[in-house]
Design a protein around this motif. Structure first.
Motif, PDB file in Angstrom:
ATOM      1  N   UNK A 185      17.400  66.719  65.155  1.00  0.00           N
ATOM      2  CA  UNK A 185      17.278  65.316  65.579  1.00  0.00           C
ATOM      3  C   UNK A 185      18.544  64.844  66.282  1.00  0.00           C
ATOM      4  N   UNK A 186      18.356  63.913  67.188  1.00  0.00           N
ATOM      5  CA  UNK A 186      19.475  63.305  67.902  1.00  0.00           C
ATOM      6  C   UNK A 186      19.812  61.956  67.279  1.00  0.00           C
ATOM      7  N   UNK A 187      20.991  61.431  67.574  1.00  0.00           N
ATOM      8  CA  UNK A 187      21.276  60.062  67.131  1.00  0.00           C
ATOM      9  C   UNK A 187      20.183  59.110  67.621  1.00  0.00           C
ATOM     10  N   UNK A 197      13.848  54.880  63.212  1.00  0.00           N
ATOM     11  CA  UNK A 197      13.608  56.114  63.970  1.00  0.00           C
ATOM     12  C   UNK A 197      12.528  56.936  63.276  1.00  0.00           C
ATOM     13  N   UNK A 198      11.562  57.380  64.061  1.00  0.00           N
ATOM     14  CA  UNK A 198      10.430  58.122  63.499  1.00  0.00           C
ATOM     15  C   UNK A 198      10.279  59.509  64.070  1.00  0.00           C
ATOM     16  N   UNK A 199      11.131  59.912  65.030  1.00  0.00           N
ATOM     17  CA  UNK A 199      10.931  61.219  65.671  1.00  0.00           C
ATOM     18  C   UNK A 199      11.490  62.324  64.809  1.00  0.00           C
TER      19      UNK A 199
END
Length: 317
Positions: free
Chosen positions: A4-6, A315-317
Motif C-alpha cells: 500500500x501507498x500513503x 483509505x480502502x485500497x
C-alpha cells in the motif's frame, strides 16, 4: 498484493525502526557494501547483496520479530559467495547492485566499468551454492562502444520483478548516447530470456554522485517506486522515494507522480541504495525495508531502516 501507498499520497511515510549492522561477521572479515535487498516472508529472512570486491549475499533472520521489539538485533547467517559455473568465486569487481529472489534462485544485476573483464551483467544463481546458472546478454544499446552504452559505474543499479520471471532493470544514469532529458532507460525480461526496451523514467537532474539506486514494482497498480540518493561533498546526503507510472516502451520518459524526502521521515543521512517489501506487522501495517551501502568507510554505517505508509481510516485500497 502490492505494498500500500500513503493515503493520501501527501501523508508520506512513518519510520518504524532503524538499526546499524555490525562491521564484521563471525568469520572476522569486513561486512558492508550493501547495495540491494530482498525479503522472504515465510522464512523471515532479509537477503542483502554486497558490492564488495568479492561479491556475496548475507542472509539476516528475525526482521519481523525485531520490528515488533521482540529482538534487539538481526541474526546474520553465513555469507554466500557468488561463484561462476566452475564453482570459483566471481572475479573481483563484479559489483552486484540489483537483486530479485525467486524460490531457490536469485537474479543479480551488476554495474560494470565499460571493459570486458568488468562488464555489466544480469545473472541467475543458485541460492544454496551461489553458483552461476545463467547469464543474459544485455541489449546492444547498453553495451560499451565509442560514445554509446552504459557509462562506467553508472550501469544496472536497479532490479525488480513485475511477476515471476518478469524482470525490470534500470541503469543509474542515462546511456551515453542519450541526453539527460531522455531519462533513465528501463529493460524488461518478459517473456523468455531476451531483454527489451521498456521505456524511461525522468528522475530529475542528476550529478556525479546522484542517481536512481533501486526500483520496487507495484504490478497491480502498474506503478513503480524508485529510490534516489544523492551526495554533495564533504558529507551531505539526500534520499528520496519517487512514485512513477509504469512507462510505455514507446512513450516519453515519465515524470514522478510524487516524491518523498526520506531524511525528513527520519532515516539517518547515508548512502541508501537497497529497497524491498518487508514484513506485515502484527497491527496490520505493511512495511518497506531499506538498506545503506557504507562503502566500507568508517565514517558511514550499514543501516537497515523500515518505513510504513501513513494512511487515514478513510483509505480502502
Amino acid at each position: 498484493m502490492d505494498l500500500p501507498l500513503p493515503c493520501p499520497l501527501e501523508a508520506g511515510w512513518e519510520l518504524v525502526r532503524t538499526i546499524a549492522l555490525p562491521r564484521t561477521l563471525a568469520d572476522g572479515r569486513p561486512l558492508g557494501g550493501f547495495s540491494a535487498a530482498a525479503y522472504q516472508p515465510k522464512q523471515d529472512r532479509l537477503w542483502l547483496l554486497s558490492d564488495a570486491p568479492i561479491g556475496h549475499l548475507v542472509p539476516w533472520g528475525g526482521l519481523a520479530r525485531w520490528l515488533e521489539g521482540q529482538r534487539d538485533t538481526l541474526r546474520p547467517g553465513r555469507r554466500l559467495l557468488l561463484r561462476g559455473g566452475d564453482g570459483e568465486p566471481l572475479p573481483e569487481g563484479f559489483d552486484g547492485e540489483g537483486l530479485v529472489i525467486e524460490g531457490r534462485q536469485a537474479w543479480i544485476a551488476s554495474e560494470g566499468r565499460r571493459s570486458q573483464n568488468r562488464r555489466a551483467r544480469l545473472i541467475r544463481i543458485d541460492l544454496a551454492s551461489g553458483r552461476l546458472q545463467q547469464e543474459l546478454p544485455l541489449p546492444q544499446a547498453w553495451r560499451a562502444s565509442p560514445g554509446q552504452g552504459l557509462d562506467s559505474n553508472k550501469g544496472p543499479e536497479s532490479l525488480t520483478a513485475l511477476a515471476p520471471g518478469d524482470l525490470l532493470m534500470a541503469a543509474e544514469a542515462p546511456l551515453l548516447q542519450h541526453q539527460a532529458e531522455d531519462g533513465i532507460s528501463l529493460m524488461r525480461r518478459a517473456p523468455g530470456n531476451v531483454l527489451r526496451t521498456a521505456g524511461a523514467l525522468n528522475v530529475g537532474a542528476a550529478g556525479r554522485h546522484d542517481g536512481l539506486t533501486e526500483l520496487l514494482a507495484l504490478p497491480t497498480r502498474q506503478q513503480l517506486l524508485g529510490l534516489r540518493r544523492g551526495f554533495a561533498p564533504p558529507d551531505q546526503w539526500t534520499a528520496r522515494l519517487q512514485l512513477f507510472a509504469l512507462p510505455d516502451p514507446q512513450g516519453p520518459p515519465l515524470q514522478p507522480i510524487i516524491g518523498w524526502d526520506l531524511l525528513e521521515a527520519g532515516l539517518p543521512p547515508d548512502n541508501w541504495e537497497a529497497m524491498a517489501r518487508g514484513p506485515v506487522m502484527s497491527d496490520g501495517r505493511q512495511t518497506l525495508v531499506l538498506a545503506s551501502d557504507d562503502n566500507f568507510n568508517p565514517l558511514q554505517s550499514s543501516w537497515v531502516g523500515v518505513l510504513s505508509p501513513r494512511r487515514t481510516t478513510a483509505c480502502t485500497d
